[in-house]
Design a protein around this motif. Structure first.
Motif, PDB file in Angstrom:
ATOM      1  N   VAL A 121     -97.390  51.083  99.676  1.00  0.00           N
ATOM      2  CA  VAL A 121     -97.572  52.391  99.033  1.00  0.00           C
ATOM      3  C   VAL A 121     -96.319  52.871  98.317  1.00  0.00           C
ATOM      4  O   VAL A 121     -96.325  53.914  97.681  1.00  0.00           O
ATOM      5  N   GLY A 122     -95.223  52.095  98.385  1.00  0.00           N
ATOM      6  CA  GLY A 122     -93.998  52.496  97.715  1.00  0.00           C
ATOM      7  C   GLY A 122     -93.141  53.396  98.596  1.00  0.00           C
ATOM      8  O   GLY A 122     -93.624  54.008  99.548  1.00  0.00           O
ATOM      9  N   LEU A 123     -91.849  53.458  98.265  1.00  0.00           N
ATOM     10  CA  LEU A 123     -90.894  54.245  99.043  1.00  0.00           C
ATOM     11  C   LEU A 123     -90.427  55.434  98.219  1.00  0.00           C
ATOM     12  O   LEU A 123     -89.917  55.272  97.110  1.00  0.00           O
ATOM     13  N   HIS A 124     -90.627  56.609  98.748  1.00  0.00           N
ATOM     14  CA  HIS A 124     -90.196  57.852  98.098  1.00  0.00           C
ATOM     15  C   HIS A 124     -89.147  58.478  98.994  1.00  0.00           C
ATOM     16  O   HIS A 124     -89.432  59.370  99.794  1.00  0.00           O
ATOM     17  N   ASP A 125     -87.917  57.972  98.875  1.00  0.00           N
ATOM     18  CA  ASP A 125     -86.846  58.386  99.777  1.00  0.00           C
ATOM     19  C   ASP A 125     -86.296  59.740  99.337  1.00  0.00           C
ATOM     20  O   ASP A 125     -85.519  59.832  98.379  1.00  0.00           O
ATOM     21  N   LEU A 126     -86.701  60.780 100.033  1.00  0.00           N
ATOM     22  CA  LEU A 126     -86.292  62.129  99.671  1.00  0.00           C
ATOM     23  C   LEU A 126     -84.905  62.474 100.187  1.00  0.00           C
ATOM     24  O   LEU A 126     -84.385  63.548  99.867  1.00  0.00           O
ATOM     25  N   LYS A 127     -84.292  61.572 100.943  1.00  0.00           N
ATOM     26  CA  LYS A 127     -82.975  61.870 101.495  1.00  0.00           C
ATOM     27  C   LYS A 127     -81.931  62.025 100.397  1.00  0.00           C
ATOM     28  O   LYS A 127     -80.924  62.706 100.573  1.00  0.00           O
ATOM     29  N   HIS A 128     -82.161  61.384  99.244  1.00  0.00           N
ATOM     30  CA  HIS A 128     -81.192  61.483  98.146  1.00  0.00           C
ATOM     31  C   HIS A 128     -81.028  62.934  97.692  1.00  0.00           C
ATOM     32  O   HIS A 128     -79.933  63.339  97.282  1.00  0.00           O
ATOM     33  N   PHE A 129     -82.102  63.716  97.746  1.00  0.00           N
ATOM     34  CA  PHE A 129     -81.998  65.123  97.355  1.00  0.00           C
ATOM     35  C   PHE A 129     -81.114  65.901  98.319  1.00  0.00           C
ATOM     36  O   PHE A 129     -80.435  66.846  97.922  1.00  0.00           O
TER      37      PHE A 129
END
Length: 1069
Positions: free
Chosen positions: A704-712
């Protein structure tokens, strides 16, 4: 310079003189060492502050900033000093006029262009819509500006006329006006400034022409004035002042708003009685020559990588063409056609803000002979060039953005590596080599050229799409945003290295000036040698020009000195093949104006007119690609460039109105496109991560893909206006608020939100606050009042544990079961006060009365009473044989017999229902027991701050002895009363359980209720029934279907323990 000893008349021998020299040398060495150490300390401070609060350094908020510009303190008369008096006067006049034109050109951008372009924005209605009468108020605030603009335009026209008359005097053939031999002297710089002055008027004409809103509001303002004329006194207007005001408006409209500013200037009368401009054939030839030279300098650079401002000079070139034709009624067919064909390279020119200008349209409107020069088919080519430009730039924007990205990255790496490495070395003039100076100069100019090319591409593409109404593709918009980021990267790199750049610029300027001086020295020596062989006035003029040029170059590179140097260079009769001197002069201009030019090229104030298109799409794309979240700093830095431009607006009461609207709009986009979805997605991710034991959708990142929100969360606070947008703090606050509110609504989920809070810190690095909910919320469980009002529901749905004094919910639809313990009760009592305890006991008493009535009915039943009497008779007859042990077989038989009487729809026999009744009575008594323990717990928590309960100090007496005010005495007595009451309650307490037993015991022992005394015989079968029930309930704890499962139910023991007070001895089983 005289020494101290010489000033006082002292004399020294040779030995003493040498001592003074050695001492002076030592002091200079110490001073140089101090300067070197101080420089290293400043570099260390810069390195320490390198990790600034924001990702990009806010240029407008530097506590200390270095301005590396050069400012001239000497006047033109002091600078221009040679033995050639006539040359001094000529150069002084032209220098003064050119400097004034430069100042007017700078002032026109901020004081007039921007206020007119911004006019109409910022209505007070919803979404900035203008309300009734607001247009007239806006126009009224602009009248002062329009009056100033009228005087400004008049001064521009006077400057153009004055320069032309001065040129006519210089190139005059009349003996009375022939000040010096001007043959071969081409003052290209002066003609360039004439075009620059005329370009100001053309720009103002274009602004008024495209300003539909301005013209509409002007007409509305005039209609209001017409209404006032009918009854001026009703509007507080004196009739005598109305007519002059109306005349003023007519004057403003006639001069400014008809688009004739440029036409009025070029058609004015330039001839006077003393000077003739239109009949000066020499000046006409000079006009044509300088226009051709001007065009050659522009045509060579437009569209090339080393272009640096040439396209903005096309407007000045076209103005000179029109002026030439207007004055002399002549034209150059070839040159006109070449200028017309510039549309192939340059379809439109960006002027300022969102204003575009087409030289083809201008030439078509102002050159009547154009149809003779350009074929009819070619007249349609400019429109096709615009379409071709859009169709070509649109698909290629991503490729161009990537190309510029590579070039800017390489340039930034060179800047960081070369300048950072050199900053630690001694950059004194002795240590710098010619190659290094040229390398640094090329590096700086390369950054300036990159910013110029990127800025032109962005401004032209955006404004052209907006003007033509052509939508841009998503990839095109994102490419434009990337180019804007590159502009701020270039500006940030120069700013970051400002200390080192300033040091090198000084040496570069000195190097260029030295190169020019050496060339001048060689040329002057040659002319002096030729002058020695034969006298020539022309050679003296050339020598004076070179001397003047040498004088002004022997100093800082101020704009006055550079202008005088260029003017003096024209009088040296340079050779046509002399390319080095003009090249060095251009480089000197570029280096001296490096900071200003970079600031102008990297200025992104044009985003104000395109924010609705760019900002939402850009922020949406950033959110879809969290790894690029660090780029937000550069875009917001670009958006901050709009603030200085907005501050020049004049149509509102204050520029703060437009600033607030701009702030709200951009902040709204940021909130809708980034902050809100980020908060929701982080919350969703935390919920899913804490519910992994449930059946969820596939979360495999490879599928499903990786949406790494930690960068924000790693993005540093973004400065915008007078505040910071802290993404981490915003998400943390959102989660804190959400978890707090949801926990107060569903107290049983407190552990889940605690896990999510810990998970947020581990996964996203969010340090969240502990909820610290008041004791009447999270730690209270069910409130005492709520239980009291629904005591019948509570005793039926909760099970009591006697040892731990805790109630556990029997079953729930949630993952967790609610519990009620002593701490919850104590917190409830602390919230509502100790008076709630007596009220709770009264409610429980009323509940027990109803339950004992049902208990009495069961015991009075004929069948039950007969069966119990039979068992009593058996027990009395055989108690000696069975050693007072009731047989288990008879208890089991009793259960079976009762079950034969019938069961309820739930499968419960009468004895099961009687057991439940006893359990509920026991739960009520356990609740009363817990109320007492909770009261003691609350009192102990309140009294724990009293040092000694045996010896409590009386504050009332102490306050009275201290002669304190009456209010303090009253407060101290109330405090003593409260402490005394707490101490009494803590020491004594109230035996509520014993109190209820004492209340019900006489009723049980009343002869009217003799059937209740048979209860002791139902205890053995009832106990057996309870044991079987608990075995089944505990067995269900390990099964998937936990309906009816339980691990404790001591309410039966509590209820059974109450009834022997009124019955006989309970036999053992």
């Amino acid at each position: 310079m005289a020494t101290v000893g010489e000033e006082k008349g002292w004399t020294f021998d040779a030995f003493d003189s040498g001592t003074l020299q050695l001492a002076g040398k030592k002091e200079r060495e110490n001073y140089e060492e101090f300067i070197q150490q101080y420089t290293e300390q400043l570099a260390g401070i810069q390195a320490a502050l390198d990790d600034t609060f924001g990702e990009a350094w806010d240029f407008s908020l530097d506590p200390i900033a270095l301005q590396a510009g050069h400012f001239e303190h000497a006047t033109l008369l002091e600078l221009i000093r040679t033995d050639h008096k006539i040359l001094n006067k000529v150069v002084t006049v032209f220098a003064a006029l050119c400097l004034e034109i430069d100042e007017h050109a700078r002032k026109a951008v901020t004081k007039y262009y921007l206020p007119l372009l911004l006019y109409g924005d910022g209505g007070t209605g919803e979404d900035g819509v203008l309300q009734d009468g607001e247009a007239q108020l806006m126009m009224g605030r602009m009248l002062q500006l329009l009056q100033d603009l009228t005087m400004f335009v008049n001064r521009i026209s006077e400057l153009v006329k004055s320069i032309l008359q001065q040129l006519a005097s210089l190139h005059s053939t009349q003996a009375t006006l022939n000040v010096m031999n001007a043959n071969g002297i081409h003052l290209t710089t002066v003609f360039h400034h004439i075009g620059k002055a005329l370009a100001i008027l053309v720009t103002l004409d274009h602004i008024f022409t495209v300003g539909d809103t301005f013209r509409e509001h002007w007409n509305q303002y005039k209609r209001v004035l017409t209404s006032i004329k009918g009854a001026p006194t009703e509007y507080g207007m004196e009739p005598s002042r109305l007519k002059p005001f109306e005349k003023l408006l007519q004057n403003l409209e006639g001069k400014l708003m008809e688009g004739q500013l440029f036409r009025n200037c070029v058609t004015q009368i330039f001839d006077t009685r003393e000077v003739s401009v239109t009949q000066n054939g020499t000046l006409a030839e000079e006009f044509a020559t300088n226009i051709r030279l001007f065009f050659l300098t522009i045509d060579q650079k437009i569209g090339e990588p080393n272009e640096s401002g040439q396209r903005q000079e096309v407007m000045a070139l076209c103005c000179l063409l029109v002026l030439q034709h207007q004055i002399y009624n002549t034209y150059d067919t070839k040159l006109t056609k070449q200028v017309w064909d510039l549309h192939k390279k340059l379809p439109v020119i960006h002027v300022v803000g969102n204003l575009l200008w087409s030289h083809n349209v201008f030439m078509h409107q102002n050159l009547p002979y154009l149809k003779k020069v350009v074929e009819r088919k070619q007249l349609q080519h400019p429109a096709e060039s615009i379409k071709l430009y859009l169709s070509d730039r649109g698909p290629n924007l991503p490729r161009l953005a990537q190309m510029f990205y590579t070039q800017v990255s390489v340039w930034m790496i060179r800047m960081e590596s070369d300048l950072t490495g050199s900053s630690s070395r001694d950059t004194s003039a002795k240590q710098l080599h010619k190659i290094e100076v040229n390398s640094r100069a090329s590096l700086f100019i390369q950054g300036m050229l990159l910013s110029y090319n990127i800025g032109n591409l962005v401004r032209t593409t955006l404004n052209l799409h907006s003007e033509q109404g052509k939508p841009m593709t998503r990839s095109g918009v994102l490419a434009i945003c990337k180019l804007i980021e590159l502009l701020k990267c270039i500006q940030y790199t120069f700013h970051r290295q400002s200390m080192t750049v300033a040091t090198y610029i000084t040496h570069i300027v000195n190097h260029y000036e030295l190169s020019l001086l050496l060339m001048l020295e060689t040329s002057m020596r040659y002319i002096q040698d030729s002058q020695a062989r034969g006298y020539s006035e022309r050679a003296l003029d050339i020598l004076a020009g070179q001397t003047l040029m040498k004088t002004v170059l022997n100093g800082p590179g101020t704009k006055e000195r550079r202008l005088v140097a260029r003017l003096a260079y024209h009088f040296t009769l340079p050779q046509k093949d002399d390319e080095r001197t003009p090249s060095l002069l251009r480089k000197l201009d570029a280096v001296c104006e490096l900071r200003l030019r970079v600031q102008q090229m990297c200025d992104c104030s044009f985003l104000y007119w395109h924010k609705d298109v760019l900002v939402p799409l850009y922020l949406t794309d950033i959110y879809e690609h969290p790894t690029d979240s660090h780029r937000l700093h550069y875009m917001f830095t670009a958006l901050r460039d709009c603030v200085p431009s907005i501050k020049w607006s004049r149509h509102q009461e204050s520029p703060a109105v437009l600033l607030d609207l701009f702030d709200k709009e951009v902040s709204g986009h940021m909130k809708r496109c980034v902050l809100e979805p980020l908060c929701q997605d982080v919350e969703k991710d935390l919920r899913l991560s804490s519910h992994l034991h449930l059946q969820l959708d596939d979360r495999n990142p490879f599928k499903v893909g990786l949406h790494d929100l930690k960068h924000f969360m790693e993005v540093k606070p973004i400065r915008f206006f007078d505040r910071h947008i802290d993404i981490r703090a915003h998400v943390t606050h959102y989660l804190d608020t959400t978890f707090y509110n949801l926990t107060t609504v569903a107290l049983h989920d407190w552990k889940t939100y605690g896990d999510m809070r810990s998970l947020a810190e581990e996964k996203y690095g969010l340090v969240m606050m502990e909820p610290h909910l008041p004791s009447a919320t999270l730690e209270q469980g069910l409130d005492v009042l709520e239980i009291m009002r629904n005591i019948h529901v509570f005793v039926a749905n909760y099970s009591y544990n006697l040892n731990n004094q805790i109630f556990v919910e029997r079953q729930s639809n949630n993952k967790h079961l609610n519990t009620i313990n002593i701490r919850h009760i104590a917190n409830s009592i602390r919230t509502h006060g100790t008076g709630i305890m007596n009220t709770t006991v009264n409610f429980t008493y009323q509940f027990l009365r109803k339950k004992f009535f049902i208990f009495s009915q069961f015991m009075y039943d004929e069948y039950i009473k007969a069966r119990l009497l039979k068992e009593i008779r058996f027990y009395k007859e055989t108690r000696l044989q069975i050693e007072q042990r009731y047989p288990v077989e008879r208890a089991e038989k009793f259960n079976k017999v009762i079950r034969k009487l019938g069961v309820s729809p739930d499968g419960l026999s009468y004895l099961d229902q009687f057991r439940i009744l006893i359990t509920q009575i026991g739960n009520a008594m356990g609740y009363i027991r817990m109320i007492r323990s909770g009261g003691l717990h609350c009192c102990s928590n309140a009294i724990r701050f009293v040092p000694d309960l045996e010896d409590i100090v009386e504050f009332g007496e102490m306050v009275q002895k201290a002669d304190m005010p009456s209010e303090a005495v009253t407060a101290s007595k109330i405090f003593d009363s409260v402490v005394g009451n707490l101490a009494k309650n803590f020491a004594e307490g109230t035996e509520y359980f014993k109190l209820l037993v004492d209340v019900f015991s006489p009723v049980f022992r009343n002869p009217k209720n003799r059937h209740l005394q048979n209860f002791y015989m139902v205890v053995p079968p009832l106990t057996l029934n309870y044991v079987e029930y608990m075995m089944v309930a505990k067995d269900r704890m390990n099964k998937k279907n936990k309906q009816g499962a339980s691990f404790t139910d001591d309410g039966f023991s509590m209820g059974g323990g109450l009834h022997p007070e009124a019955g006989g001895p309970v036999p053992c089983i």
